[in-house]
Design an enzyme around this catalytic site. Structure first.
Site, PDB file in Angstrom:
ATOM      1  N   GLY A   1       0.843  -1.200   0.000  1.00  0.00           N
ATOM      2  CA  GLY A   1       0.000   0.000   0.000  1.00  0.00           C
ATOM      3  C   GLY A   1       0.870   1.239   0.000  1.00  0.00           C
ATOM      4  O   GLY A   1       2.090   1.151   0.170  1.00  0.00           O
ATOM      5  N   LYS A   2       0.284   2.362  -0.217  1.00  0.00           N
ATOM      6  CA  LYS A   2       1.011   3.633  -0.119  1.00  0.00           C
ATOM      7  C   LYS A   2       0.000   4.744   0.041  1.00  0.00           C
ATOM      8  O   LYS A   2      -1.151   4.615  -0.410  1.00  0.00           O
ATOM      9  CB  LYS A   2       1.832   3.881  -1.382  1.00  0.00           C
ATOM     10  CG  LYS A   2       3.009   4.792  -1.158  1.00  0.00           C
ATOM     11  CD  LYS A   2       4.185   4.027  -0.552  1.00  0.00           C
ATOM     12  CE  LYS A   2       5.387   4.854  -0.279  1.00  0.00           C
ATOM     13  NZ  LYS A   2       6.544   4.038   0.110  1.00  0.00           N
TER      14      LYS A   2
END
Ligand SMILES: NC(=O)c1ccc[n+]([C@@H]2O[C@H](COP(=O)([O-])OP(=O)(O)OC[C@H]3O[C@@H](n4cnc5c(N)ncnc54)[C@H](O)[C@@H]3O)[C@@H](O)[C@H]2O)c1
Length: 424
Positions: A113-114
């Site tokens: 994720g980011k």
């Protein structure tokens, strides 16, 4: 002509296109079917929030934030949150997919994720940053959590930011939930060894690469770009292991000493003067040229796209150990391969950070904290195994290390998806 060349370079520097290029090559070589490619290529979830925040002067400003969960096939999404004026959804998407592949390369039970908020931290006060962080957290609160998605610091965010996220999440859940983020202060459930982890990971894989060439650390000349968390720690730990750090490159200059720089003295000099230039233990050299010094190990640990189609030919390192994310463009890969430079790709070389983040998450969930020796020992075991997995995969499939790392990662994620079955 000039416009064409500029747009070719812009494309080369686009993180999403770079991620696609590496993905496509690995997927092709693995012979992944069309459906699996579509699943692996698409982010599982993209969240966009517009958050009102009270500024110190009494005005309300609305900031835009993103959180992208690329994959949760192997475990909760994992990845940093960055604050910068030029954050874009494309960039966050690309970085989220990188996290999926990075966690798979080191074989830890996380997806990728980011996140990011478009803002300029240089002009915001601590109070404004705190309010942005808390409101952003509350907007994405249903989507994060120890079992869902575990953020961490990234560009312009730090352990204070993580403490605010942890506190906001905990207030809403009516209990302290330290495992919702990693990269926290030690006193709030952070892990020993986290600050050094990425630099230490670089050291561990560089040592493995040197062993393959039969080069002793004392014979290894090292050039490091970036003297921040990753580059500074790598420099310190490599110097301690006997490497000769012949040059450090920063945004405002570079220093050189053929006999090896005294890294601790250079750190002290920078603390005192705010810069690495005019260091008495070395000579100042041109920062653009320093990247092309002859050396055994080059560690780009500053930013993305520093080695590209226009300068890769000039690199004179035996080993390229990518401390930064995306320091080499896809177009430069082939040039480096032709020059037979041994590349330790970013998704392997800088995975020490996320590995110790994983340890932090484990310790928080156990409520039992490890000493530094245990953290470092386990980090070494994981990094050495990952190095062997990647290089072994490359040899078996006759591909370079970067392609091997991507193939290994895609293969691991695809395998998990197949085992679970696609709920389609
Ligand atoms: N910190 C981590 O745990 C971690 C983990 C994985 C990957 N990374 C990646 O490593 C890179 C560096 O991260 P960091 O945490 O060390 O950041 P940082 O901000 O602590 O350090 C970066 C350093 O690079 C310098 N720099 C910036 N532009 C430069 C340029 N053009 N030339 C030379 N020096 C320049 C900065 O002045 C700074 O000292 C980033 O790509 C980041 O995404 C960091």
């Amino acid at each position: 002509m000039i416009a064409e060349a500029t747009s070719a370079l812009e494309n080369e520097f686009n993180p999403w296109l770079a991620a696609e290029a590496r993905f496509n090559e690995a997927a092709e070589k693995l012979g992944l079917d069309d459906g699996m490619r579509k699943v692996l290529r698409s982010p599982a979830r993209e969240i966009c929030v517009h958050i009102p925040v009270l500024l110190d002067d009494g005005r309300i400003e609305v900031f835009t934030g993103y959180r992208v969960q690329h994959s949760i096939a192997r475990g909760p999404a994992k990845g940093g949150i960055r604050y910068a004026p030029d954050v874009s959804l494309d960039e966050v998407r690309a970085l989220a997919s990188w996290m999926t592949w990075k966690c798979a390369v080191v074989n830890i039970p996380f997806g990728g994720g980011k996140g990011g908020v478009i803002c300029d931290p240089m002009v915001l006060s601590q109070g404004e940053l705190e309010r942005i962080t808390r409101r952003y957290t509350s907007e994405i609160i249903e989507f994060i959590g120890p079992e869902r998605d575990v953020p961490a610091p990234d560009m312009n965010t730090n352990e204070q930011t993580m403490a605010w996220i942890m506190d906001t999440y905990s207030m809403h859940h009516r209990q302290t939930v330290t495992a919702v983020v990693t990269g926290k202060p030690i006193d709030l459930g952070g892990s020993r060894g986290r600050t050094e982890a990425t630099g230490r990971g670089c050291l561990i894989v560089a040592l493995q690469a040197l062993k393959r060439f039969g080069i002793e650390p004392s014979q290894a000349r090292v050039v490091i770009q970036g003297f921040g968390n990753v580059g500074g720690m790598a420099a310190k730990l490599m110097a301690r292991t006997g490497f000769k750090i012949i040059s450090i490159i920063e945004y405002d200059g570079a220093v050189y000493n053929a006999n090896g720089l005294d890294v601790n003295a250079l750190m002290k000099h920078r603390q005192e003067t705010g810069s690495i230039v005019d260091f008495s233990g070395g000579e100042s050299i041109d920062r653009d040229e320093a990247l092309f010094l002859e050396c055994e190990v080059l560690v780009p640990a500053a930013k993305e796209n520093v080695i590209h189609s226009q300068n890769a030919e000039r690199i004179r390192a035996r080993i390229l150990c990518e401390g930064a994310n995306g320091p080499t463009t896809a177009a430069a890969d082939e040039i480096l391969a032709n020059k037979r430079i041994f590349v330790i790709p970013d998704i392997l070389a800088n995975a020490g950070g996320v590995t110790v983040s994983y340890f932090e998450w484990v310790q928080d969930r156990q409520g039992f904290f490890w000493n530094e020796q245990l953290v470092n020992g386990r980090l070494e075991e994981i990094m050495v195994n990952a190095f062997k997995d990647v290089t072994g995969y490359g040899e078996r499939h006759n591909v370079n290390n970067r392609t091997a790392a991507y193939m290994l990662a895609l293969d691991r994620v695809a395998f998990a998806i197949k085992l679970r079955g696609i709920y389609a």
